[in-house]
Write a protein that holds these residues in place. Sequence first.
Motif, PDB file in Angstrom:
ATOM      1  N   HIS A   1       1.094  -1.169  -0.238  1.00 30.54           N
ATOM      2  CA  HIS A   1       0.020  -0.085  -0.240  1.00 30.54           C
ATOM      3  C   HIS A   1       0.929   1.290   0.262  1.00 30.54           C
ATOM      4  O   HIS A   1       0.406   2.521  -0.368  1.00 30.54           O
ATOM      5  CB  HIS A   1      -0.701   0.543   1.418  1.00 30.54           C
ATOM      6  N   GLY A   2       2.182   1.356   0.460  1.00 33.26           N
ATOM      7  CA  GLY A   2       3.050   1.640   0.823  1.00 33.26           C
ATOM      8  C   GLY A   2       2.529   3.487   1.426  1.00 33.26           C
ATOM      9  O   GLY A   2       3.216   4.120   1.536  1.00 33.26           O
ATOM     10  N   ASP A   3       1.859   3.371   2.264  1.00 32.76           N
ATOM     11  CA  ASP A   3       0.816   4.734   2.881  1.00 32.76           C
ATOM     12  C   ASP A   3       0.884   4.235   4.720  1.00 32.76           C
ATOM     13  O   ASP A   3      -0.359   5.064   5.183  1.00 32.76           O
ATOM     14  CB  ASP A   3      -0.580   5.170   3.124  1.00 32.76           C
ATOM     15  N   GLY A   4       1.065   2.338   5.187  1.00 27.97           N
ATOM     16  CA  GLY A   4       0.494   2.176   6.324  1.00 27.97           C
ATOM     17  C   GLY A   4      -0.877   2.122   6.337  1.00 27.97           C
ATOM     18  O   GLY A   4      -0.978   1.453   7.423  1.00 27.97           O
ATOM     19  N   TYR A   5      -2.017   1.909   5.648  1.00 31.97           N
ATOM     20  CA  TYR A   5      -2.869   0.542   5.704  1.00 31.97           C
ATOM     21  C   TYR A   5      -2.622  -0.588   5.554  1.00 31.97           C
ATOM     22  O   TYR A   5      -1.470  -1.264   5.032  1.00 31.97           O
ATOM     23  CB  TYR A   5      -3.714   2.017   4.024  1.00 31.97           C
TER      24      TYR A   5
END
Length: 780
Positions: free
Chosen positions: A134-138
């Motif tokens: 995801h790359g954003d912590g999700y």
Amino acid sequence: MIDRRALLVGGSVLAAGAASIATAAMRVPAASIRPLPLKDVRLTPSIWADAVEANRGYVMSLEADRLLHNFRKGAGLQPKGAIYAGWEDQSIAGHTLGHYMSALALLYAQTDDEAPRSRLRYVVSELAETQGAHGDGYVGGTTIERDGRTIDGKVAFEELRRRKISPNTTVLGGFNDSWVPLYTWHKVHAGVIDAIQIAGIREAEPVLRGMSDYMVAVFAPLSDAEVQTVLDQEFGGLNDSFANAFAVTGDDRYLIFAKRLRHRKVLDPLAAGHDELAGLHANTQIPKVIGLARLYELDGDPRDADAARFFHRTVTENHSYVIGGNSDRESFGTPRQLSTRVSDRTCEHCNTYNMLKLTRHLYGWQPRADLFDFYERAHLNHVMASQNPKTGAFVYYMPLSSGAKRTYSSPTDHFWCCVGSGMESHAKHGDSIYWEDGSTLYVNLFIPSRLDWTERGLQLEMHTQFPYGSTVKLVVSRPAKEPLAMALRVPAWAAGPSITINGAPTALTHRNGYAILARRWHAGDTIELSLPMTLKVEAMPDDPRLVAFRHGPVVLAADLGDETGVWHGIAPALLTRDAAAAVRAVEPERHVFAVSEAAPTAVTLRPFFDQYDQRTAVYFPLLDKPEWDALATAHAAAELERKEVERRTIDLLQPTDSAQERAHSLTSKDTEIWSYGGRGMRMAWYTPGSFVEASLKVEDGPMVLRALYWGEDVGQDFLIEVNSQILVREKRAVRPVKRFVAVEYALPLELTRGRERVRVRFTSAGSAASVYELRTVRPV
């Protein structure tokens, strides 16, 4: 510097890994008492040890890759296992993984078995991979049903970040077409924290930070009013998990965010001492109060402690049944008005699981024996009743109505919230037995166990047959390094308790409900605590003529057998005004009593919790003979009607009976199994298109489809189809009544002519479609 004892109390720090907690600013005094770490307590043979083993077998039978299916799919990765059924195949999917992680951590701490910890480490690595994709912590496994498609639940959170907050119309709770996404997020968030705090898996810390940062960023653009709108939906204990994320990381942003998640509409009245719980979904409220308790320990706002104490007192005194559980159909009612709210859907397990967590927090602030009197009542009579130790299966609602029988989860087809909390509850039966305040060891629960208090050097063994025995023996196998006081809880139910030390009678020195024994202990020292049990009658607070029985801490129930039999449609009553005098001891050490002045026939009382497969009666009306005669007359008339319906019947389907379901080729989509009024039912879920379908026999000539409904299930909107043709759109726009009602639908001849069977389908049109009984019958 932060006081680690205050970080530990009441929370989930029970085993290895506590040393990873960071230091942070703190403005409250250290907690007065904390539980001994779960890793220091080992259960010895008992019903509790059996429950842990049954649970370990079930938890380890689950495949992590199947629970991770949606997590990987939503991240664009190839799933490694097929998705499970039930709630895991609906938009609440993913919540089970969080409970599963917590249960694995607890099992490791409770049993020292490395297999659960190894499994948990694998889950953490998989979450890290999906988070990286995801790359954003999700990290999430929820989904959304939109425009006939199933899409990843991240969409709902990203819409929330853009300040879109649309109420749901087709699913319960939540926002933006998602079913309680914050509730599900909380379960996974808490599972990751437990991996760190309990199992000591340090590689979970980046996953925790990523998840926490993502959610803080989602809420950042929202105004306070918009946050309150979101909090009107069920969000689990998200304030609790963010408080614990602060405790783990020392990142002040997480504490600030936890405080921002204060649901003012519910929590402010509690802080002011007002009970405004009636009509509220019960388990939506309990976790947010746990969060307040945790925030008080970390931030010191007295309003948070006031609200937590008032809520606990209010629920236990005004909204709880004899077994310690609360709620009917998942909701609180009018305070102390419980007599009309006894049903098959009382006492959701998650509620009690969370009330026990809250009790631990309050006890950590002030050790009072009465708090553990409640804990023991709910733990023994509700939690221990919620798992079948033969199968490891769990109960969602604990039915208290007469003639009711427990409905259990199947291993791979349900995954209710109470399956998740059940996995946790039965992984940690040693977590609240022993507590300490630095100078005193408190013994709160009478569960056979072995304690190794490494910090003080004390080794202790508890031997007891409790609850099938009234004597508790504590043997010092290795003395403490220094003199040590022991505080033994003397329960309020004990009649004439006594203590001996090495066989010599000892005077009871009481403090806050405890017998205090202070001395230098030696190897071999033996304490015997005798806790005689007596029979007590407990009446409903709003109806003194509706009573239940307890023997010591054990709630009793009439054993009504495992089939419907004579009890169907009629509750046993006591033909006396002196309930206690009507009961005779048969085998008191096993809590077996006889009641001869019962109608329609004498009954035997046994412990409620272990009547796993029996129909039971917990509450008994006290009736005069004329009152009983009137009920018996009405029942006789109903029996005549039943026999007339049987005479007309061509075919009968009673859902949840596996043999009948197979014989009628029952199929379904998005359904649940429940019971009400002593009858099992299959319920097509609220999502349009959910259905229950079965094949029923017909014959030539006029025919009628007869469906049985619970009379309070009104306003439901669903289709009844026969051979793929709509027979009727039923909306149940009728006056609610507290009994079963039958509705007969004429079958057009063209649907039955020349056929031996027809396919009947109940399909949701946006409301639940509950199928208790279907018959094809000849017309009157």
